[in-house]
Scaffold this motif. Structure first.
Motif, PDB file in Angstrom:
ATOM      1  N   SER A 198      29.156  40.837  -7.895  1.00  0.00           N
ATOM      2  CA  SER A 198      29.215  42.040  -7.074  1.00  0.00           C
ATOM      3  C   SER A 198      30.283  41.909  -5.991  1.00  0.00           C
ATOM      4  N   GLY A 199      30.803  43.057  -5.569  1.00  0.00           N
ATOM      5  CA  GLY A 199      31.795  43.092  -4.506  1.00  0.00           C
ATOM      6  C   GLY A 199      31.121  43.110  -3.144  1.00  0.00           C
ATOM      7  N   PRO A 200      31.866  43.430  -2.087  1.00  0.00           N
ATOM      8  CA  PRO A 200      31.294  43.471  -0.738  1.00  0.00           C
ATOM      9  C   PRO A 200      30.176  44.507  -0.644  1.00  0.00           C
ATOM     10  N   VAL A 201      29.143  44.227   0.146  1.00  0.00           N
ATOM     11  CA  VAL A 201      28.037  45.168   0.309  1.00  0.00           C
ATOM     12  C   VAL A 201      28.400  46.274   1.291  1.00  0.00           C
ATOM     13  N   GLU A 202      29.534  46.108   1.973  1.00  0.00           N
ATOM     14  CA  GLU A 202      30.027  47.135   2.883  1.00  0.00           C
ATOM     15  C   GLU A 202      31.516  46.909   3.079  1.00  0.00           C
ATOM     16  N   PRO A 203      32.256  47.907   3.553  1.00  0.00           N
ATOM     17  CA  PRO A 203      33.696  47.721   3.763  1.00  0.00           C
ATOM     18  C   PRO A 203      33.987  46.559   4.707  1.00  0.00           C
ATOM     19  N   GLY A 204      34.861  45.648   4.262  1.00  0.00           N
ATOM     20  CA  GLY A 204      35.225  44.500   5.079  1.00  0.00           C
ATOM     21  C   GLY A 204      34.229  43.361   5.040  1.00  0.00           C
ATOM     22  N   GLY A 205      33.164  43.489   4.253  1.00  0.00           N
ATOM     23  CA  GLY A 205      32.154  42.440   4.173  1.00  0.00           C
ATOM     24  C   GLY A 205      32.578  41.293   3.273  1.00  0.00           C
ATOM     25  N   PHE A 206      31.711  40.285   3.184  1.00  0.00           N
ATOM     26  CA  PHE A 206      31.996  39.122   2.334  1.00  0.00           C
ATOM     27  C   PHE A 206      32.161  39.570   0.889  1.00  0.00           C
ATOM     28  N   ASP A 207      33.257  39.155   0.278  1.00  0.00           N
ATOM     29  CA  ASP A 207      33.585  39.570  -1.084  1.00  0.00           C
ATOM     30  C   ASP A 207      33.183  38.472  -2.064  1.00  0.00           C
ATOM     31  N   PHE A 208      31.941  38.559  -2.558  1.00  0.00           N
ATOM     32  CA  PHE A 208      31.491  37.557  -3.522  1.00  0.00           C
ATOM     33  C   PHE A 208      32.286  37.642  -4.815  1.00  0.00           C
ATOM     34  N   GLN A 209      32.759  38.826  -5.155  1.00  0.00           N
ATOM     35  CA  GLN A 209      33.537  38.998  -6.378  1.00  0.00           C
ATOM     36  C   GLN A 209      34.791  38.133  -6.341  1.00  0.00           C
ATOM     37  N   ARG A 210      35.464  38.113  -5.195  1.00  0.00           N
ATOM     38  CA  ARG A 210      36.659  37.276  -5.058  1.00  0.00           C
ATOM     39  C   ARG A 210      36.286  35.797  -5.079  1.00  0.00           C
ATOM     40  N   HIS A 211      35.201  35.453  -4.403  1.00  0.00           N
ATOM     41  CA  HIS A 211      34.740  34.060  -4.417  1.00  0.00           C
ATOM     42  C   HIS A 211      34.440  33.611  -5.844  1.00  0.00           C
ATOM     43  N   ALA A 212      33.747  34.457  -6.605  1.00  0.00           N
ATOM     44  CA  ALA A 212      33.401  34.119  -7.988  1.00  0.00           C
ATOM     45  C   ALA A 212      34.646  33.989  -8.861  1.00  0.00           C
ATOM     46  N   TRP A 213      35.655  34.801  -8.590  1.00  0.00           N
ATOM     47  CA  TRP A 213      36.899  34.740  -9.372  1.00  0.00           C
ATOM     48  C   TRP A 213      37.523  33.354  -9.275  1.00  0.00           C
ATOM     49  N   PHE A 214      37.590  32.813  -8.059  1.00  0.00           N
ATOM     50  CA  PHE A 214      38.210  31.506  -7.891  1.00  0.00           C
ATOM     51  C   PHE A 214      37.286  30.373  -8.335  1.00  0.00           C
ATOM     52  N   GLU A 215      35.990  30.643  -8.460  1.00  0.00           N
ATOM     53  CA  GLU A 215      35.071  29.672  -9.042  1.00  0.00           C
ATOM     54  C   GLU A 215      35.008  29.793 -10.556  1.00  0.00           C
ATOM     55  N   ARG A 216      35.748  30.759 -11.105  1.00  0.00           N
ATOM     56  CA  ARG A 216      35.797  31.053 -12.543  1.00  0.00           C
ATOM     57  C   ARG A 216      34.452  31.512 -13.083  1.00  0.00           C
ATOM     58  N   LEU A 217      33.672  32.134 -12.220  1.00  0.00           N
ATOM     59  CA  LEU A 217      32.397  32.705 -12.641  1.00  0.00           C
ATOM     60  C   LEU A 217      32.628  34.135 -13.122  1.00  0.00           C
ATOM     61  N   GLY A 218      32.372  34.369 -14.406  1.00  0.00           N
ATOM     62  CA  GLY A 218      32.563  35.710 -14.950  1.00  0.00           C
ATOM     63  C   GLY A 218      31.299  36.525 -14.988  1.00  0.00           C
ATOM     64  N   ALA A 219      30.156  35.918 -14.688  1.00  0.00           N
ATOM     65  CA  ALA A 219      28.878  36.643 -14.679  1.00  0.00           C
ATOM     66  C   ALA A 219      27.853  35.819 -13.924  1.00  0.00           C
ATOM     67  N   VAL A 220      26.912  36.500 -13.304  1.00  0.00           N
ATOM     68  CA  VAL A 220      25.798  35.856 -12.618  1.00  0.00           C
ATOM     69  C   VAL A 220      24.522  36.579 -13.031  1.00  0.00           C
ATOM     70  N   GLY A 221      23.403  35.869 -12.937  1.00  0.00           N
ATOM     71  CA  GLY A 221      22.150  36.517 -13.318  1.00  0.00           C
ATOM     72  C   GLY A 221      20.969  35.589 -13.183  1.00  0.00           C
ATOM     73  N   TYR A 222      19.923  35.902 -13.910  1.00  0.00           N
ATOM     74  CA  TYR A 222      18.681  35.129 -13.810  1.00  0.00           C
ATOM     75  C   TYR A 222      17.945  35.170 -15.139  1.00  0.00           C
TER      76      TYR A 222
END
Length: 639
Positions: free
Chosen positions: A171-195
């Motif tokens: 997922s991307g930021p939960v609000e404008p300018g928030g923490f961008d998990f999508q970018r973090h996952a990109w550099f961790e080479r994570l293409g999907a997350v789940g449970y």
């Protein structure tokens, strides 16, 4: 001489005064370029990047022919451009498929990492992934699964497993300018997350001969042995600081460490790497000075530094080599390398070299709190202790100097990192200085030496003795964390800053520390300006989750949430960024009885809606075609 001539001469003199310290500005210029890249709304094309690289090269060549006062400006611009290119090359270099839809079905992969999620669930990272019905070219290189329920089998490094799981794109930021998990996952080479709620099934045992997984297995075996000797949170703490395995420390202990500002002790960072290197360095040098031949004829300092570097390299491998540990290792390696060639180990130049190497290897580290806090603390400490070297401290008794150094170190590091920590985590540990003063010294005098001794005794099966000593020190730290966290007002909450606050704060800090001359006095006013902007930060009046499942409206009592339970992660981040420590259900109780914003979740609520008045806003997470003629504004997934 005219005014312009005097001004030019003044600028030239000011730039000439920076000679000898310009290397400290190299990582600053790279960081400006990297930050510029990450702020772009559109990804630059290959032709644009090639053009920028050519411009940077041309500027570098041209700068060598410019007069000395002007040449550094050309190099600075070239370095800024190089920062943009470095970040872009890194982003393209780690590119991989990203899941573009929600997936439910069989998932198969090899375990390459084991940790815990924020909700305290065991979490696995898998590579060599297979998804049912998904082509290999569209299958993510890595996925991360949280295990909710019985794991079925004990996860092992390299074990190939299968389960049925829910996956979604990061997922991307939960609000404008928030923490961008999508970018973090990109550099961790994570293409999907789940449970998954389904037990794991073992498909194939780990294969031998794979170096990375062999180290992973050694780490997990060491972690298991530590936890066997030191059960509970003490063992989890010990495993975290020795092997990087944080999967065994409980959520309550983790929250206490965060509330007391001691959570940094969990991450294998500069403190741990520095203490380990210092222990090995001082021990080896002491041993080498015991014999006259080695003491008088051997370069004992260089040999000891080499041994400490070998120990630090082993620690890096044992810890798993995450980003924070790599950063700490680079800083320690630069310092030890300086010792081996007879230079000062701790200097602003050494810090600059380490920061430059980190930014070249991992440009994305710039946006993370770890990089920012680590180098802020290190730069401040080096600068302050460099200033104290020239201060006459004869008034201070010799036996009090170590205690004075600890107090100054904790205070300086705390002040340097507090704004950055507050900006990223929206909390302030009010008694963090006290907690660190009574805990951090124990890491250096007891815990890290005991960890080194445990490693030396492990081949003989006697590591339990040293681990027990280590556990005593960690028990004290956890006790301090629990006591501090239980104090009234131990943790405060602050509103998230605007996008220019931290860059301005860092600029003022760097001008004060790095600039030579009277212009450095401009640093504190710039920092004050950034803090004033922070105090005046305004939060969005209305926030809507990307799924449409939650709406937050600012009220005089704080943000009111439309639902008590749904989208808990989004709700928690909104409230934290507001500087609000309330729980989601409390914020839901603030929702007004006659709101200007109406949230309709699900088709039934939309179908049962009896209308709205002009000026109201209706938000729904399903199609609201039936409300198109309503007198209010309607927002649904179709826009």
């Amino acid at each position: 001489m005219g005014l312009s001539g005097r001004f030019g001469d003044g600028v030239a003199a000011m730039l000439l005064a920076q000679r000898g310290g310009l290397i400290c500005w190299v990582p600053v210029c790279l960081a400006i370029g990297i930050g510029t890249y990450f702020s772009l709304a559109v990804e630059p094309g290959v032709s644009m990047l090639v053009g920028l690289a050519v411009v940077a090269l041309a500027l570098t060549v041209a700068a060598r022919r410019l007069p000395e006062p002007v040449a550094p400006l050309g190099f600075a611009i070239a370095l800024c451009i190089c920062g943009v290119v470095l970040a872009a090359v890194r982003a393209h270099g780690v590119a991989g498929p990203v899941l573009a839809w929600r997936y439910y079905g069989p998932v198969e992969g090899r375990i390459i990492a084991i940790d815990r999620s924020q909700s305290d669930a065991l979490r696995l990272t898998l590579d060599r992934v297979r998804l049912h019905g998904v082509r290999p070219d569209r299958t993510p290189d890595r996925v991360r699964l949280s295990l909710h329920g019985d794991a079925g089998i004990a996860p092992e490094p390299g074990l190939r497993v299968m389960t049925t799981a829910h996956l979604s794109p990061p997922s991307g930021p939960v609000e404008p300018g928030g923490f961008d998990f999508q970018r973090h996952a990109w550099f961790e080479r994570l293409g999907a997350v789940g449970y998954t709620r389904v037990p794991l099934l073992g498909v194939a045992r780990a294969q031998e001969g794979q170096a990375g997984l062999a180290v992973f297995r050694i780490r997990m075996a060491a972690s298991a042995r530590i936890q066997e000797v030191l059960p509970g949170d003490i063992g989890g703490f010990a495993a975290a600081i020795t092997t990087g395995d944080r999967s065994a420390i409980g959520r309550d202990a983790l929250e206490d460490l965060r509330a007391s500002n001691l959570a940094h002790l969990l991450a294998i960072s500069g403190l741990h790497m520095g203490l380990l290197s210092a222990v090995v360095l001082s021990t080896l040098r002491l041993l080498l000075t015991l014999h006259p031949v080695t003491a008088l004829h051997w370069p004992t300092r260089g040999i000891a530094a080499c041994g400490a570097l070998i120990a630090a390299t082993g620690y890096l491998a044992l810890s798993g080599g995450n980003v924070a540990t790599e950063r700490a290792y680079i800083m320690v390696a630069v310092a030890l390398g300086a010792l081996m060639i007879g230079r000062r180990a701790i200097s602003l130049r050494a810090v600059a070299v380490a920061a430059t190497l980190v930014l070249i290897l991992r440009p994305e580290a710039l946006t993370g709190p770890g990089f920012q806090m680590s180098f802020a603390a290190t730069t401040a400490l080096v600068a302050v202790f460099g200033w104290l070297r020239g201060v006459d401290m004869a008034w201070l008794p010799r036996w009090l100097k170590p205690a004075f150094a600890v107090v100054v170190s904790s205070a300086v590091a705390g002040l340097a990192t507090a704004p950055i920590a507050a900006a990223h985590f929206n909390t302030i540990a009010h008694y963090g200085l006290i907690a660190n003063l009574v805990s951090v010294p124990l890491m250096g005098v007891l815990i890290i030496p005991a960890a080194v001794m445990a490693l030396l005794l492990a081949p003989f099966g006697a590591e339990a003795v040293a681990l027990t000593v280590m556990g005593g020190g960690l028990r004290w730290i956890l006790g301090v964390a629990h006591w501090i966290a239980g104090l009234e007002g131990a943790r405060g909450h602050v509103v998230g800053p605007g996008e220019w606050v931290i860059p301005l704060l860092v600029l003022g800090f760097l001008v004060l520390i790095l600039w030579r001359g009277r212009l450095r006095l401009a640093g504190p006013p710039i920092m004050v300006l950034s803090l004033w902007m922070w105090l005046g930060a305004e939060r969005p009046v209305v926030l809507v989750a990307d799924s449409g499942a939650l709406v937050g409206v600012m009220t005089p009592q704080g943000r009111a949430l439309s639902r008590e339970r749904t989208a808990g992660f989004v709700a928690r981040n909104w409230l934290e960024n507001d500087g609000d420590g309330a729980e989601q259900w409390t914020a839901a109780g603030r929702w007004p009885s006659d709101p200007d914003v109406i949230h309709l979740s699900g088709k039934r609520r939309v179908a049962a809606f009896d209308g709205c008045r002009p000026g109201q806003i209706v938000v729904t997470n399903v199609s609201a075609a039936a409300l198109r003629g309503a007198p209010c504004e309607v927002f649904d997934p179709s826009g």
